[in-house]
Every structure is written in structure tokens, then in C-alpha cells.
Write an enzyme that holds these catalytic residues in place. Structure first.
Site, PDB file in Angstrom:
ATOM      1  N   GLU A 115      50.608  43.205  35.202  1.00 17.38           N
ATOM      2  CA  GLU A 115      50.594  42.939  36.431  1.00 17.38           C
ATOM      3  C   GLU A 115      51.646  41.982  36.970  1.00 17.38           C
ATOM      4  O   GLU A 115      52.042  41.078  36.442  1.00 17.38           O
ATOM      5  CB  GLU A 115      49.302  41.897  36.564  1.00 17.38           C
ATOM      6  CG  GLU A 115      48.777  41.747  38.050  1.00 17.38           C
ATOM      7  CD  GLU A 115      49.141  40.415  38.787  1.00 17.38           C
ATOM      8  OE1 GLU A 115      50.271  40.466  38.953  1.00 17.38           O
ATOM      9  OE2 GLU A 115      48.204  39.605  38.635  1.00 17.38           O
ATOM     10  N   CYS A 124      49.493  35.366  42.407  1.00 21.00           N
ATOM     11  CA  CYS A 124      50.147  36.662  42.608  1.00 21.00           C
ATOM     12  C   CYS A 124      50.126  37.301  44.098  1.00 21.00           C
ATOM     13  O   CYS A 124      50.532  38.181  44.463  1.00 21.00           O
ATOM     14  CB  CYS A 124      49.243  37.672  41.508  1.00 21.00           C
ATOM     15  SG  CYS A 124      49.039  36.873  40.031  1.00 21.00           S
TER      16      CYS A 124
END
Lengths: 523, 523
Positions: A265, A302
Site C-alpha cells: 500500500e 494514506c
């Protein structure tokens, strides 16, 4: 509990032999004791040997046993009490309530995976019964279940010292799937990692599991990381971090004699669309929500809203003014590490070369404090300048002013893959939102209406994933119960006698699973 | 229907501009008309542009529409009648009944995917309803479904001119998932490909779908293949063929700015274990079953039993003698292409350098006829010589004689990933089989008891997959209804108004799906 500065190879506390890592309190720049000597290839070898030895037994533990193991990890983490909270706060500069909340989330996540393991849907049991009389050829008895891929290497994230680190989402989902886990701790919070690692290792022992189910390694530089990813006994990788780090691991995994999946990720700027009616009706509220989301946790998420897209005009001008006012009053916040702080400074500096600064937050009052930044640019510039899409990890965002809906669409088509895309819209914006939706579905893993992308629920329906470079594998999510599916593969058993079948596939269905039986889902 | 020698770019028949491919009847070595001029990068560009233009509309066709499209393809293939059967037999050297059977399988496969599409389980709908009162934070309304990845490039296989070619399993599952498909036809059967391709294109038109849903390209060499895999609009690849070909495509896909998944089914030697009691009780029947499976279709199956593993002794000697007798009476069979025939010759020659030949079939009576071969070696040799694991595509198999169960285990641990592993066992072998099972589960996608690996059912529970190098992605199957999952990714919709939600996720569940609703599977 006293910190030892040692790694955990199974149940054994072992000192490293390489360069020493020492955590730094980013709020004071003071180094924290103890020192953590880095592991070597030999430590990776030992941890992998133990994990491999544990694998066949661990993956066949009963659903109840494995669920109980996950719950025991949660209990053992809670039992660490304030020691854990204080150490994590010192190592990350994150406020105590945030760390407390993250501990709650981490333990709830482990318990959620325990429930998922018990429910057993992840086994995806399918049974096609034999048809010995079928013409022209008889059909064999075919039964499918999912089995664990093998030992998994997990790379802890800097920005979630608990929820995406040693016993975070990657570890929890891999353990749930039946995979032993070897964690490479993030260098930013080695003490937190040791505390949590010992809680996990204690759970392994409490539950009578083979010690190789869990190991924890430290290591500066790439020796430990690359050795882990290229060890033939490692069968998958979980990673949360930078784009360059994720790509390096993915390439190493692909270059193996036996390539393996990497779930990295990496990078996302999380576009927020301000549609016309919403912008006209509630620019002040939007500015408030936006700045709160942007500056939360010093922007170190994120899912931080790094991009705002809207059609230019008086309403957008108002929004920009209101957001700039709020942002210019927002305090600088301590970032996670000196390295992350200087990367933020560099990112903001680079973006200033290409876009106009419309607001800066309150200047820093101490070391490693990130000053929020808001930029604006024209769509025509965005469409021709890839620098404007670079992720700046921290509280920085870019507003892209478009001429019309068509330019909004062009900007959207130009975007790289994203974790999220957010639509701020009112009733009158429905047609425009609908027209844009197919583009957004292709670009992002999660689409939100009238919310903000920060804040990721751990639930069944969550998708924390998305097309490259948001992740290296858009077919998966790293948050939520579907994350378990990343660490499984199907195996089919043909004409097996019941005595040789795994429990999940036996004729009388002892696990009471809802199987797909001859094409029908059991009630 | 007259063959045109042209490609299909959407609905348009278009002549290529590169070197000409002409099919060869392998039974006579005679070239077949017409010539097929290869496509160029420009044709790839055109096909990808059409596929991209079709994607958003095609992926949102209703389940009924898409199912009907798959059924129409099946009808249109059946409507080709004997023209198809004759051409396929001429291009492949396969007997007419085999081609007829394969047509049945291909059309049944399309209809099976139509049923799978209608059932909608592949959407994996999950709904977590909002909890506005939850403490410390409210929960948003979260809904997940799966969406199609994007246009898929399919590389047809040589050995299944219908079932794993233009409208074969990869195409059917990708179309079922909502992905437009661009097929690169296998050079061995361009006429068969044209006929089937026109049947598919007609179905696109019959069903009123955008023409870019399907294109068919030809091309010798790698120009078309690499251009397809590296085009940014292609989002996944299906391939069945050689290990080197699969690895080359995987590497090209990984080297893209946006890497994409490649599902390559490559190389497997499909170990068969003869356990002691079974071998003692029924060596003659085992020899018969083995030789029949080995020589079926000239051995040209991915699941051909290329390896036999047993403990040495009088019973194994008997089996070897009985298999050798049968094999030496088996007729040579025409192989698919002159290239495959010479690769078989070379493979048999190479294996002869490392293992003892115990039997050869009847020598060839015509061009391109493969002569069956049976080899034997000791486990000690197998454990130290990787040449003995090389796949020889065709009717060649190697018997590995082991000292004891421990050596059987060692040989098994040494194996690369496989599509299948077969256990020939009786009641008394149960404990030995059970002890070996964990190794086999790690090595293969399908495990069989007392059957033979050739013959792959298209059903829900089938797994035609396995660890590398059997496939490039052990998490998937290329045969059976679960193959649809390869071409999907999850998307989460947060707090969407019903009017903006895709039908599958709307509040009143208009598709009547069994959703995972707040953690419970709906009945």
C-alpha cells in the site's frame, strides 16, 4: 516490562549484530533507549526456518483455536497497559488519546478477524458431488477449500505504530488465514514494536502453538528486508509505506525463482470533488471539513485529502478563501520522524515550484513540526505537469480549478490509481456525479459521498486498496475482513475418501459451513 | 462460411500487414489456405481503443444481458456446424470426435459462466449499515461490490483449439466479469480462430453491445503480444502455453508503468503416487489407467501424468513391466504442430541423457507423430538433477523409484509447483497418504485419489491452477466458475445516496443477492 533491545526469533530474544537503531522522540529530537542492533541474513534464515517448520501445523489449527489465538494477542496487548501508550507516544510524537484510540482499533481488528475465522466463509467451500451415470463421461466428486499461502513477511508502517505495525492489519489477516508471520519492525518505533512483539509471542506460547508462528526482526538498510522477501520459504509480503519502497520489494519478489505476491500500500493523493451545488450552498462547511481532514494527525494518513477538484468561479473562490483562513490558523504539528519531516519539507518545496501557495499554517514552534500548506493550480497546468500528482506525505493539498465539467473529467482521467475519491455533492449535483462515477470507479478503491477520506473503518465492506500506485494489487484490500483473502489459495480434492478430507470438506459438514453445493448456496 | 484470412477489430474484418501465418495440417504437413497476415502495433492500438471505449458500458450491462451474450456466443459457435469441426481437425490433427467433444465443452463452459453471472455471487456484495450513534465515532454506511478490471488480453492455447482459445475459458470468464477481450490467436489454428472469432463478434452485434467488447488479432513473433500486454488500456492477461512464454509476458506486464496481473498457466508434470497396498493389489489396472492417461491426445495436456513416484520393490517392478508392455503397443499419434513435435523429440532426447528408457511406443508412421516414451530413474538421481523435472509436452513420463516413504517425501518436497498430484491408494495406504498430504497441498492446485489427472471438469469446485511454475498466480484457477474472480476488484461505496449506487448495492436489493449484511450472510 523492561525493553531489551532484542529481536524475537520465535520465543527467543536475540540481539542483532548489525548497525544499531535508536528511536528518536520527534517532539524533542532526543534519542530513546535502548538501542536495537539490526538483524542479519542469518537471523532471517533462522526466523524463516522456524516459520516453515510451524506452517503445516499452524495452517491446520481449528477455526476456534486460531480465533482464540487472535483474541489472546488482543488481550496481551491490552495487558501492556500504559507502558505501551507512553512508549508509542514518545516514539511517534502522536498524542496519547490518538495512541489509545489506535490501540482500541488494533485490538478490535484482531477480534474482528477472530470472528471472521470462526465464520469460515473465507474457506469458500465448494462441493460438486459425483455423477457416476453422467454421459458422455461421469463426473468425479470435487471439493474445494482455501489454504494458507505460507509464511508471510510483514513490513510495519511508520504512521500507525499499532494498527499497521507488528500486530496490525497485515499481521492479523495473515495469521487469520493460517500463515506464520515474520515482521520487520519499522525503525521509527522499535520499542513499541518490541512490546507488541512480546505480546504476540506470549500469545503463541499461551495457545500452545509452534514458536515459528511469529518472529520480529529489526534492521536498518535493506539487508533484512530483501533477505526476507527473497527467502524461498516466504510466500507473500505485506507492506505499507513509500512508493519507492513498495516498488523495490515488488521487484525483488518478482525476480525470485518462484515469484510471490506483494501487497504494498503505497501512494495516494485522494481527490476530493466539490460539485457546483454543494460548493454554492455550503462552501464554509466544506472548507472546515476539508481543513480538519487535511491537518488531522499532521496529515500523516494514506487517505489524506491531497487534491481538491472543482469548477472555478465565485463559489470556489469563497471556498479557497475560507480554507486558507482556517489553514493559516492551524498549528504546526510534530511529525513522526525527522526523516518524514524533511521529506515533507522537500515535497512542499517541490510543489511550490509548480503551483501557487494560497495559505500556510502557523509556523513550527519546535523540532520536526510540519506547517500545513495549501496550493492552487489550473487544470491546464495539472494536465501537463506530472509533478503536480506527486504525493506529499503530510498536511499539504492542491486545489485544481477547472473550466467546466469536461475539464473535471479530463483531470480525473489523468489521475493515477487512488485509495479513495470523495464527492461533495447536493441533490442538484446528482447528474454530474453520476457522469463522473465510472471514471472514479476505475481510479479508486473507495468512493465517498459527503464525508472525508481520513478514517478507515475495519469492517466487511471496507476497501483500503486501489489501482497502482495506490497499491501493488488492486484486487485486494489491506483493511477490513476481506484482507484475509490475500493470503489464501484454492485447492481442489477429487474423489477423496472422507477419512482423508480436511474437516471443512467432509461429507457431513462438521463445521456447519454454508457451502456452494452443486451450484446452490446452502441456507 | 468462407475464411477471409482477416483479423477482427471490433466488427471490422481487417487484413494484417506483417508476415503471413498459414496453418499446417500436421497429419500431412500440407499448408492450409487462406494465409493470415499478422497484425502490427497499429492494429493493437485500434483494438485497445475500441475495447477501452466499450469498457464502461459493457461492465455495467445487467447480469441478464451479459449472461445472454455468453449464451449467444455458444449458439453462434454451434451454428458453425461441421465447418468448424473440419477446420479444427485439419489444423490440429486431433480426431473429429475429440473436436466435437471439445466444442460441447466450450459451449457448456460459456453457458456455465452465464449461470454464474446470473447468480451474482461473484459480486461479493457486503453491506455495513451506518451506526450514527456509535461511540467514540459513528460508522458510515459502507457497501462493497466487485467491478471488472478492464480490457483483458487473451492468448489462445495450442492444445485446446476451442476450449482454451478464442472463446475458451479465459475469454468466457473475462467476458463474464465484464471485461472486453482482445484475443491473440494461436498461430497453429488461425482458421478455427477466425470462425470462432466471427461467432463471438456476431454475438456482440446480436446483443447490441459496443463492438469493442471483442477483437481478434493474429501475429507471428512478439510484436502483437508484447504490444498488447504493455498497452496501458489492457488491465489483465490470460495465457496458456509454455513456461518461457508465460514468464516473458509476466515480466513485460510487471515492467509497465502500471503493472497488471498475468494469469499464465505454464508447466506441470503432475506427479502420480503409487502407494504400496494399491500397487501390490492392482498393478495391472494401474498400468492400464496410467498408460491410457499418458497417451490420451498424444499426451498433449497440461495435466498429463509426466511423473510417477513409488517405493521400489517387486510390485513396482511388475507395474513398470506392465506399463512398458502396454506403452510399447501404443500407436504413435499426430501432434498438434511440427514445432510441438520437434520440441517433444528434443525433450525425449534430453531426458534420455539423464534417465533410463524402459519402453517406447510404436514408431511413427507419418509426419509429426509422437512416439510415447517411458523412463525410470532412482530417487537419489532425481533429488540431485533438475533436468529430470523438466516438462516434456507429449506422451513421455518418468518413474522415480524411492527407497522408502521418507524418500518419497523428499522427492515430493523437491518438486516445483504442479497443477495436480494423484494418489493411487487403498485402505491400508491411508496413513501414508495422510502423512504426505500437507506436502501435496503446498505443491498442487488439485489432488486426486484413484483417478488420473487428465480430464478437467468445468464446475464450481474445480481448481486448474497451482504454485509457480504451474501458473504465475497460485491464488486463482483458469478452469471452473471461480475463474471469473481473476478479473475483478473490490470497490467500496461510502454513504452513497441510493440514486447514485450501482443496482447491486441499492437498499432494496433489487438483484435479490445474498449479501453479507452487517456480518451475517442473508438467507
Amino acid at each position: 516490562m523492561t525493553l531489551t533491545g532484542k529481536m524475537l526469533i520465535g520465543q527467543q530474544l536475540l540481539g542483532g549484530t548489525r548497525d544499531v537503531i535508536r528511536a528518536i522522540n520527534p517532539a524533542t529530537d532526543a534519542p530513546l533507549e535502548p538501542a536495537y542492533a539490526g538483524g542479519s541474513g542469518e537471523h532471517v534464515e533462522q526466523a524463516c526456518a522456524l516459520a516453515w517448520a510451524a506452517f503445516d501445523r499452524y495452517r491446520e489449527t481449528s477455526l476456534a483455536q486460531r480465533a482464540q489465538f487472535l483474541e489472546t494477542i488482543a488481550e496481551n496487548i491490552e495487558a501492556l497497559g500504559d507502558t505501551l501508550i507512553e512508549r508509542a507516544a514518545a516514539e511517534t510524537g502522536l498524542p496519547v488519546p490518538r495512541i489509545q484510540g489506535e490501540r482500541g482499533r488494533t485490538c478490535a481488528q484482531l477480534r474482528t478477524f477472530a470472528r471472521t475465522v470462526r465464520a469460515g466463509e473465507w474457506l469458500d467451500v465448494r462441493v460438486d458431488t459425483a455423477q457416476p451415470q453422467r454421459q458422455p463421461l461421469p463426473r468425479a466428486d470435487l471439493r474445494q477449500r482455501h489454504v494458507a499461502l505460507g509464511p508471510v513477511a510483514v513490513f510495519g508502517a511508520s504512521n500507525f505504530p499499532l494498527a499497521f505495525s507488528v500486530a496490525g492489519g497485515d499481521t492479523a489477516s495473515a495469521l487469520a488465514a493460517g500463515c506464520p508471520v515474520i515482521v520487520k519492525a519499522h525503525a521509527a518505533h522499535p520499542g513499541t514494536s518490541e512490546l507488541v512483539g512480546r505480546a504476540v509471542a506470549k500469545a503463541v506460547s499461551d495457545c500452545g502453538l509452534p514458536e515459528g508462528v511469529f518472529s520480529l526482526l529489526y534492521g536498518s538498510g535493506r539487508e533484512v528486508g530483501i533477505a526476507l522477501v527473497t527467502d524461498p520459504r516466504i510466500k507473500a509480503v505485506g507492506f505499507t509505506g513509500s512508493r519507492s519502497g513498495g516498488i523495490a520489494l515488488t521487484q525483488a519478489a518478482q525476480a525470485r525463482p518462484e515469484p510471490i505476491p506483494v501487497y504494498a500500500e503505497m501512494s495516494s493523493i485522494n481527490p476530493v470533488y466539490l460539485f457546483a451545488a454543494a460548493l454554492e450552498a455550503r462552501s464554509a462547511a466544506l472548507a472546515q471539513g476539508f481543513v480538519a481532514s487535511l491537518t488531522q494527525g499532521a496529515g500523516q494518513f494514506c487517505t489524506n485529502p491531497g487534491l481538491v477538484i472543482a469548477v472555478r468561479g465565485p463559489a470556489l473562490d469563497r471556498f479557497i478563501q475560507q480554507a486558507a483562513d482556517l489553514l493559516s490558523r492551524s498549528a504546526a504539528q510534530t511529525m513522526l520522524t525527522p526523516g518524514i519531516f524533511s521529506a515533507f519539507q522537500a515535497g512542499v518545496g517541490a510543489l511550490s515550484q509548480h503551483a501557487k501557495v494560497v495559505a500556510r499554517g502557523v509556523p513550527a514552534q519546535g523540532p520536526n513540526q510540519g506547517q500545513a500548506h495549501l496550493f492552487v493550480t489550473e487544470a491546464s497546468a495539472f494536465l501537463t505537469n506530472e509533478h503536480l500528482q506527486a504525493e506529499v506525505f503530510g498536511a499539504a493539498s492542491l486545489i485544481v480549478a477547472c473550466a467546466d465539467s469536461e475539464e473535471v473529467r479530463q483531470v480525473s482521467e489523468q489521475l493515477e490509481g487512488q485509495l479513495t475519491a470523495t464527492l461533495q455533492m447536493d441533490e442538484a449535483d446528482l447528474a454530474n456525479a453520476k457522469a463522473l462515477l465510472p471514471v472514479l470507479e476505475r481510479k479508486a478503491g473507495r468512493l465517498l459521498v459527503n464525508g472525508w477520506p481520513t478514517g478507515v473503518e475495519v469492517s466487511d465492506a471496507m476497501v483500503h486498496g486501489g489501482p497502482f500506485p495506490a497499491t501493488s494489487d488492486a484486487r485486494s484490500t489491506s483493511v477490513g475482513t476481506a484482507a484475509i483473502l490475500r493470503f489464501l489459495r484454492p485447492v481442489c480434492y477429487q474423489d477423496f475418501p472422507d477419512a482423508l478430507l480436511p474437516t471443512a470438506l467432509q461429507q457431513d459438514n462438521p463445521l456447519l459451513l454454508r457451502r456452494l453445493l452443486d451450484g446452490q448456496r446452502e441456507a
